[in-house]
Design a protein around this motif. Structure first.
Motif, mmCIF file in Angstrom:
data_model
loop_
_atom_site.group_PDB
_atom_site.id
_atom_site.type_symbol
_atom_site.label_atom_id
_atom_site.label_comp_id
_atom_site.label_asym_id
_atom_site.label_seq_id
_atom_site.Cartn_x
_atom_site.Cartn_y
_atom_site.Cartn_z
ATOM 1 N N LEU A 6 -57.375 52.228 -53.758
ATOM 2 C CA LEU A 6 -57.199 51.289 -52.710
ATOM 3 C C LEU A 6 -56.175 50.073 -53.207
ATOM 4 O O LEU A 6 -55.628 50.297 -52.325
ATOM 5 C CB LEU A 6 -58.342 51.241 -52.157
ATOM 6 N N LEU A 7 -57.064 49.235 -54.268
ATOM 7 C CA LEU A 7 -56.663 48.136 -54.803
ATOM 8 C C LEU A 7 -55.484 48.585 -55.426
ATOM 9 O O LEU A 7 -54.516 47.778 -55.360
ATOM 10 C CB LEU A 7 -57.581 47.035 -55.233
ATOM 11 N N ALA A 8 -55.143 49.092 -55.929
ATOM 12 C CA ALA A 8 -53.816 49.591 -56.538
ATOM 13 C C ALA A 8 -52.246 50.422 -55.664
ATOM 14 O O ALA A 8 -51.549 49.668 -55.940
ATOM 15 C CB ALA A 8 -54.049 50.355 -57.348
ATOM 16 N N GLU A 9 -53.462 50.454 -54.629
ATOM 17 C CA GLU A 9 -52.089 51.189 -53.027
ATOM 18 C C GLU A 9 -51.689 49.851 -52.972
ATOM 19 O O GLU A 9 -50.696 49.236 -52.764
ATOM 20 C CB GLU A 9 -52.689 52.361 -52.508
ATOM 21 N N THR A 10 -52.646 48.985 -51.812
ATOM 22 C CA THR A 10 -52.432 47.537 -51.742
ATOM 23 C C THR A 10 -51.727 47.323 -52.729
ATOM 24 O O THR A 10 -50.637 46.516 -51.895
ATOM 25 C CB THR A 10 -53.849 47.148 -51.262
ATOM 26 N N TYR A 11 -51.968 46.497 -54.235
ATOM 27 C CA TYR A 11 -50.889 45.720 -55.081
ATOM 28 C C TYR A 11 -49.771 46.414 -55.015
ATOM 29 O O TYR A 11 -49.027 45.599 -54.959
ATOM 30 C CB TYR A 11 -51.758 45.724 -56.291
ATOM 31 N N LYS A 12 -49.736 47.852 -54.868
ATOM 32 C CA LYS A 12 -47.610 48.520 -55.333
ATOM 33 C C LYS A 12 -47.897 48.232 -54.174
ATOM 34 O O LYS A 12 -45.944 47.477 -53.776
ATOM 35 C CB LYS A 12 -47.859 49.737 -55.427
ATOM 36 N N LYS A 13 -47.990 48.062 -52.454
ATOM 37 C CA LYS A 13 -47.009 48.043 -51.175
ATOM 38 C C LYS A 13 -47.163 46.676 -51.120
ATOM 39 O O LYS A 13 -46.154 45.781 -50.972
ATOM 40 C CB LYS A 13 -48.072 47.937 -50.390
ATOM 41 N N GLU A 14 -47.931 45.623 -51.627
ATOM 42 C CA GLU A 14 -47.258 43.432 -51.747
ATOM 43 C C GLU A 14 -46.885 43.664 -53.256
ATOM 44 O O GLU A 14 -45.471 42.512 -52.348
ATOM 45 C CB GLU A 14 -48.897 43.016 -51.638
ATOM 46 N N VAL A 15 -47.037 43.735 -53.836
ATOM 47 C CA VAL A 15 -45.771 43.681 -54.908
ATOM 48 C C VAL A 15 -44.933 44.250 -55.453
ATOM 49 O O VAL A 15 -43.495 43.936 -56.052
ATOM 50 C CB VAL A 15 -46.711 43.309 -55.982
ATOM 51 N N GLY A 16 -45.183 45.228 -55.148
ATOM 52 C CA GLY A 16 -43.689 46.776 -55.968
ATOM 53 C C GLY A 16 -44.625 47.475 -56.827
ATOM 54 O O GLY A 16 -43.635 48.067 -57.252
ATOM 55 N N HIS A 17 -45.432 46.480 -57.727
ATOM 56 C CA HIS A 17 -45.819 47.987 -59.576
ATOM 57 C C HIS A 17 -47.239 47.602 -59.059
ATOM 58 O O HIS A 17 -48.072 46.657 -58.304
ATOM 59 C CB HIS A 17 -44.687 47.233 -59.954
ATOM 60 N N ILE A 18 -48.005 48.362 -59.829
ATOM 61 C CA ILE A 18 -49.278 48.024 -60.119
ATOM 62 C C ILE A 18 -49.584 47.837 -61.405
ATOM 63 O O ILE A 18 -48.937 47.776 -62.692
ATOM 64 C CB ILE A 18 -50.261 49.736 -59.988
ATOM 65 N N ASP A 19 -50.595 46.523 -61.557
ATOM 66 C CA ASP A 19 -50.715 45.606 -62.249
ATOM 67 C C ASP A 19 -52.069 46.162 -62.742
ATOM 68 O O ASP A 19 -53.103 45.301 -62.388
ATOM 69 C CB ASP A 19 -51.102 44.401 -62.464
ATOM 70 N N TRP A 20 -52.444 47.407 -63.924
ATOM 71 C CA TRP A 20 -53.895 47.455 -64.326
ATOM 72 C C TRP A 20 -54.895 46.542 -64.978
ATOM 73 O O TRP A 20 -56.030 46.587 -64.674
ATOM 74 C CB TRP A 20 -53.158 49.052 -64.776
ATOM 75 N N GLY A 21 -53.908 46.132 -65.754
ATOM 76 C CA GLY A 21 -54.723 44.618 -66.350
ATOM 77 C C GLY A 21 -55.696 43.766 -65.686
ATOM 78 O O GLY A 21 -56.728 43.828 -65.176
ATOM 79 N N TYR A 22 -54.429 44.032 -63.858
ATOM 80 C CA TYR A 22 -55.570 42.558 -63.493
ATOM 81 C C TYR A 22 -56.603 43.989 -62.460
ATOM 82 O O TYR A 22 -57.147 43.072 -62.240
ATOM 83 C CB TYR A 22 -54.251 42.013 -62.202
#
Length: 69
Positions: A6-22
């Motif tokens: 869920l965080l990854a999907e939200t992060y991708k919507k907000e930023v444009g990519h997924i930062d798995w380290g974060y």
């Protein structure tokens, strides 16, 4: 695991990519990002020391009151 997804999907919507380290950092147990949400060892010992000090102060005050009567 659902929370990370869920965080990854939200992060991708907000930023444009997924930062798995974060994502891994903010969802790990003892993280800098969530440290304030946990009652850590230092704050526990500070609370315990203050409680003991306050109890000794109260006992000292009452013993002093009894001797002055």
């Amino acid at each position: 695991m659902k929370y990370k997804t869920l965080l990854a999907e939200t992060y991708k919507k907000e930023v444009g990519h997924i930062d798995w380290g974060y994502i891994d950092t903010i969802t790990s147990f003892m993280s800098l990002h969530v440290n304030s949400q946990y009652f850590n060892v230092n704050s526990y010992f500070m609370f315990l020391s203050f409680a003991i000090f306050l109890a000794q102060l109260i006992v000292y005050y009452y013993k002093k009151q009894v001797k002055n009567i």
